[in-house]
Design a protein around this motif. Structure first.
Motif, PDB file in Angstrom:
ATOM      1  N   SER A  67      17.758  -3.904 -17.035  1.00 21.23           N
ATOM      2  CA  SER A  67      17.145  -2.484 -16.578  1.00 21.23           C
ATOM      3  C   SER A  67      17.107  -2.303 -14.889  1.00 21.23           C
ATOM      4  CB  SER A  67      15.594  -2.312 -16.833  1.00 21.23           C
ATOM      5  OG  SER A  67      15.534  -2.449 -18.122  1.00 21.23           O
ATOM      6  N   SER A  68      17.456  -3.404 -14.226  1.00 23.15           N
ATOM      7  CA  SER A  68      17.257  -3.247 -12.756  1.00 23.15           C
ATOM      8  C   SER A  68      18.495  -2.707 -12.292  1.00 23.15           C
ATOM      9  CB  SER A  68      16.881  -4.686 -12.154  1.00 23.15           C
ATOM     10  OG  SER A  68      17.679  -5.345 -12.477  1.00 23.15           O
ATOM     11  N   LEU A  69      19.735  -2.770 -12.933  1.00 24.34           N
ATOM     12  CA  LEU A  69      20.662  -1.965 -12.308  1.00 24.34           C
ATOM     13  C   LEU A  69      20.752  -0.638 -12.363  1.00 24.34           C
ATOM     14  CD1 LEU A  69      21.813  -4.672 -13.813  1.00 24.34           C
ATOM     15  CD2 LEU A  69      24.191  -3.726 -13.840  1.00 24.34           C
ATOM     16  N   VAL A  70      19.927  -0.073 -13.092  1.00 25.49           N
ATOM     17  CA  VAL A  70      19.463   1.203 -13.241  1.00 25.49           C
ATOM     18  C   VAL A  70      18.129   1.772 -12.632  1.00 25.49           C
ATOM     19  CG1 VAL A  70      19.382   3.395 -15.127  1.00 25.49           C
ATOM     20  CG2 VAL A  70      20.951   1.617 -15.550  1.00 25.49           C
ATOM     21  N   LEU A  71      17.146   1.160 -12.875  1.00 25.55           N
ATOM     22  CA  LEU A  71      15.902   1.639 -12.569  1.00 25.55           C
ATOM     23  C   LEU A  71      15.317   0.824 -11.404  1.00 25.55           C
ATOM     24  CD1 LEU A  71      14.169   1.912 -16.039  1.00 25.55           C
ATOM     25  CD2 LEU A  71      15.017   3.634 -14.701  1.00 25.55           C
ATOM     26  N   GLU A  72      15.046   1.485 -10.342  1.00 32.02           N
ATOM     27  CA  GLU A  72      14.317   0.956  -9.091  1.00 32.02           C
ATOM     28  C   GLU A  72      12.950   1.149  -8.776  1.00 32.02           C
ATOM     29  OE1 GLU A  72      18.426   0.725  -6.497  1.00 32.02           O
ATOM     30  OE2 GLU A  72      17.502   2.642  -6.630  1.00 32.02           O
ATOM     31  N   LEU A 120      19.526  -9.548 -10.327  1.00 31.59           N
ATOM     32  CA  LEU A 120      20.554  -8.796 -10.076  1.00 31.59           C
ATOM     33  C   LEU A 120      20.100  -7.623  -9.044  1.00 31.59           C
ATOM     34  CD1 LEU A 120      21.719  -8.383 -13.873  1.00 31.59           C
ATOM     35  CD2 LEU A 120      22.593  -9.514 -12.234  1.00 31.59           C
ATOM     36  N   TRP A 121      19.162  -7.836  -8.354  1.00 32.67           N
ATOM     37  CA  TRP A 121      18.402  -7.003  -7.304  1.00 32.67           C
ATOM     38  C   TRP A 121      19.515  -6.429  -6.502  1.00 32.67           C
ATOM     39  CZ3 TRP A 121      17.414  -7.734  -1.901  1.00 32.67           C
ATOM     40  CH2 TRP A 121      18.081  -8.789  -1.306  1.00 32.67           C
ATOM     41  N   ASN A 122      20.466  -7.041  -6.167  1.00 27.53           N
ATOM     42  CA  ASN A 122      21.512  -6.520  -5.102  1.00 27.53           C
ATOM     43  C   ASN A 122      22.872  -6.338  -5.635  1.00 27.53           C
ATOM     44  OD1 ASN A 122      22.530  -9.138  -4.882  1.00 27.53           O
ATOM     45  ND2 ASN A 122      23.100  -9.006  -3.107  1.00 27.53           N
ATOM     46  N   VAL A 123      22.782  -5.942  -6.953  1.00 27.94           N
ATOM     47  CA  VAL A 123      24.257  -5.864  -7.499  1.00 27.94           C
ATOM     48  C   VAL A 123      25.062  -4.791  -7.008  1.00 27.94           C
ATOM     49  CG1 VAL A 123      23.387  -4.385  -9.255  1.00 27.94           C
ATOM     50  CG2 VAL A 123      25.298  -5.905 -10.051  1.00 27.94           C
ATOM     51  N   GLY A 124      24.335  -3.848  -6.423  1.00 30.93           N
ATOM     52  CA  GLY A 124      25.157  -2.819  -5.651  1.00 30.93           C
ATOM     53  C   GLY A 124      25.931  -3.257  -4.551  1.00 30.93           C
ATOM     54  N   ASP A 125      25.778  -4.354  -4.102  1.00 26.09           N
ATOM     55  CA  ASP A 125      26.335  -4.895  -2.935  1.00 26.09           C
ATOM     56  C   ASP A 125      27.445  -6.061  -3.284  1.00 26.09           C
ATOM     57  OD1 ASP A 125      24.655  -3.698  -1.202  1.00 26.09           O
ATOM     58  OD2 ASP A 125      23.109  -5.579  -0.995  1.00 26.09           O
ATOM     59  N   TRP A 126      27.572  -6.399  -4.632  1.00 23.07           N
ATOM     60  CA  TRP A 126      28.566  -7.225  -5.003  1.00 23.07           C
ATOM     61  C   TRP A 126      29.968  -6.662  -4.922  1.00 23.07           C
ATOM     62  CZ3 TRP A 126      26.877  -9.602 -10.334  1.00 23.07           C
ATOM     63  CH2 TRP A 126      25.548 -10.168 -10.109  1.00 23.07           C
ATOM     64  N   TYR A 127      30.990  -7.514  -4.800  1.00 18.66           N
ATOM     65  CA  TYR A 127      32.247  -7.019  -4.575  1.00 18.66           C
ATOM     66  C   TYR A 127      33.433  -8.109  -4.825  1.00 18.66           C
ATOM     67  CZ  TYR A 127      31.698  -9.653  -0.363  1.00 18.66           C
ATOM     68  OH  TYR A 127      31.449 -10.713   0.694  1.00 18.66           O
TER      69      TYR A 127
END
Length: 572
Positions: free
Chosen positions: A60-65, A562-569
């Motif tokens: 859920s944490s990829l979507v809900l914060e 997966l708390w910082n998946v937005g920073d993965w590259y």
């Protein structure tokens, strides 16, 4: 004032804590294509308020914060909030009875509508609804009122001073949900809202494209995400199922996947996989605890559905603390750790094994005592009158159903513990269930860990952040899963002690760190050393695997992995 010690001492670190960034990897959103993640316990729902399963909370944490969460060092950092409120910046009242959050300006949901204080207020109403059975109810312990002061300001009022007011809306277990989407899902209707529970509208870097429960989730980049150029990946495939061994191989040996969660494998197995050169294991110690839970209620299938595994029916065997203590005494935790985890585990007697300031010095359970356990059962009236190796009392056999999820390490633990228990005259039936079902929280399933249709069950659990207040508050009277709460609730054991409830309240209003530490240790000991309601086994490190080509990953033992998946590259 001692009452303010926690708040004042924390202010500086909360205000200055940096967020993890992917330096030097700017570019267009979605530039790196697909990232593939394996959670061998497949997610079954994307609403963390309806599941206590780590797999569901993290998917859920990829979507809900949340408004704020914890970074890799355990420091609190703002996410949807402008800053973390403290006494110093005026966000927490001088008397510590209120906390006021300011939402960042310009935030929108993935559907393009504004994020407002009404969504935050609604989230509280959703979780606090008496018929909703919120799986994260302890985060709202002591909340008296949540007020939307203006469109971007939310004020939480507590029923007593709260030196640590960071329960509601903080961490991956307590995110914000959209009021418009969940408006018709309050109370008993919550589990019925399939579309909302499977496809939540969120603020995170990704949104749900397709969800097949207990199988696979397809995410796509959220075009309305607040950070320009993020996420780097256009899509995420989160595959569920299989086992820890196949998950590890898929990243470390074959390179089919980029990330695998929870490699619950023997250390030598992981080392052999790493030798293939596709990736590496990443580890970190926090409060993750492998434990045995004792059911204080009767799970017999002969009972009516409305009273089975509820406080209306005490357990015919495990209601006796001497039996629970004997079961604990018979276990060799050192051997379990060596067999299952090696250096990635440490034997423990504590429900809260970390951080150190909250860890009790209780070490009694670290010495296995088979003879002492036998003597205790004799004292409790359990004897082997017919010489078949199984004790009896009042015509009842000392026979237990011991369940856990399907996993090689856990089945090894079951086999060892069954043998030790047989040595003290306990007959044990072993049962293992698919993790997707066991941790799924489906109120219609008889096989969830919340429903607890067994005598004892084993799994691992942890808590967000570095303070165990919400974790310990989960054992308040009335917080147990039951039919009226859709079988949701954190008090899995159905433990109830008014004296313990008073300690929950006391911890909530205690600000001095030394006093908080002493009280938390006392509460830990009540649940473990005094009542043996929970039997700790191993303090486990989080062990996951990442591909060598995946950058930006920062393992976090204090929040969602997966708390910082937005920073993965992608690095190459």
């Amino acid at each position: 004032m001692k009452l303010k010690t926690l708040m004042l001492g924390a202010a500086a670190s909360f205000a200055l804590a940096p967020m993890a960034m992917a330096d030097g990897h700017e570019g267009e959103r979605g530039r790196d294509g697909e990232v593939k993640i394996l959670y061998w316990q497949a997610p079954s729902i994307l609403n963390p308020f309806l599941s206590g399963g780590t797999k569901d909370i993290e998917a859920s944490s990829l979507v809900l914060e949340p408004l704020a969460r914890y970074n890799e060092t355990g420091e609190m950092v703002p996410f949807l909030a402008e800053e973390v409120p403290t006494v110093a910046n005026g966000g927490v009242s001088e008397d510590l009875t209120t906390i006021t959050w300011k939402i960042k300006e310009g935030l929108v949901w993935s559907d393009g509508t504004p994020v407002t204080s009404a969504d935050v207020k609604f989230t509280a109403e959703y979780c606090m609804h008496p018929e909703g059975g919120c799986a994260q109810g302890a985060f709202f312990d002591g909340v008296e009122n949540v007020e939307a002061v203006d469109d971007l300001t939310v004020k939480v009022t507590f029923n007593q001073p709260k030196p640590n007011p960071y329960g509601p809306f903080v961490g991956g277990q307590s995110p914000i949900i959209q009021a418009a989407q969940f408006a018709d899902c309050l109370g008993a209707k919550a589990p019925e809202c399939t579309d909302a529970n499977y496809n939540p509208v969120g603020t995170g870097p990704f949104k749900v494209a397709e969800f097949k429960p207990n199988d696979v989730i397809q995410y796509e980049a959220n075009e309305n995400y607040r950070e320009e150029g993020k996420p780097a990946f256009a899509t995420v495939t989160l595959k569920g199922g299989g086992d820890a061994n196949s998950a590890g191989r898929a990243v470390l040996e074959t390179g089919e996947f980029d990330y695998a969660w929870n490699l619950q494998l023997a250390p030598d197995v992981i080392a052999k996989m790493e030798a293939a050169g596709y990736g590496k294991a990443i580890t970190g110690f926090g409060p993750l605890l492998e434990r045995i839970e004792m059911n204080l209620t009767n799970p017999s299938p002969d009972l009516p559905a409305e009273t089975r595994s509820t406080v209306a029916e005490p357990h015919p065997i495990l209601s006796d603390v001497k039996v629970r203590k004997a079961l604990s005494m018979a276990i060799d935790r050192e051997l379990l750790t060596e067999v299952g985890y090696g250096k990635a585990g440490a034997p423990t007697c504590n429900l809260v094994p970390a951080p150190a300031i909250y860890a009790s010095d209780n070490t009694d359970c670290l010495t296995q005592d088979i003879e002492g356990a036998k003597a205790l059962l004799e004292e409790a009236g359990w004897t082997d009158s017919n010489g078949d190796g199984v004790r009896e009392k009042d015509g009842m056999k000392l026979s237990l159903l011991y369940q856990t999820s399907t996993n090689a390490v856990r089945q090894d633990f079951q086999a060892l513990i069954k043998d030790w228990w047989s040595q003290i005259g306990v007959e044990t039936e072993l049962r293992n269930l698919d993790g997707s079902v066991f941790f799924g929280g489906d109120p219609g399933s008889p096989d969830t860990f919340q429903k607890f249709y067994a005598d004892v069950e084993m799994y691992a659990n942890t808590f967000n952040g570095t303070d165990p207040q919400q974790y310990l508050a989960a054992y308040r009277c009335g917080g147990e899963p039951k039919p009226s709460s859709q079988w949701q609730g954190e008090n899995i054991n159905r433990f109830c002690d008014p004296a313990y409830d008073a300690m929950i309240d006391e911890l909530g209003r205690t600000g001095d760190l030394d006093e908080r530490s002493a009280l938390a240790k006392k509460m830990n000991d009540v649940l473990t050393k005094d009542t043996y309601t929970i039997v700790p086994l191993v303090n486990r490190a989080r062990v996951s695997a990442k591909a060598n080509s995946l950058g930006g990953v920062v393992l976090n033992v204090w929040d969602s992995e997966l708390w910082n998946v937005g920073d993965w590259y992608r690095t190459k």
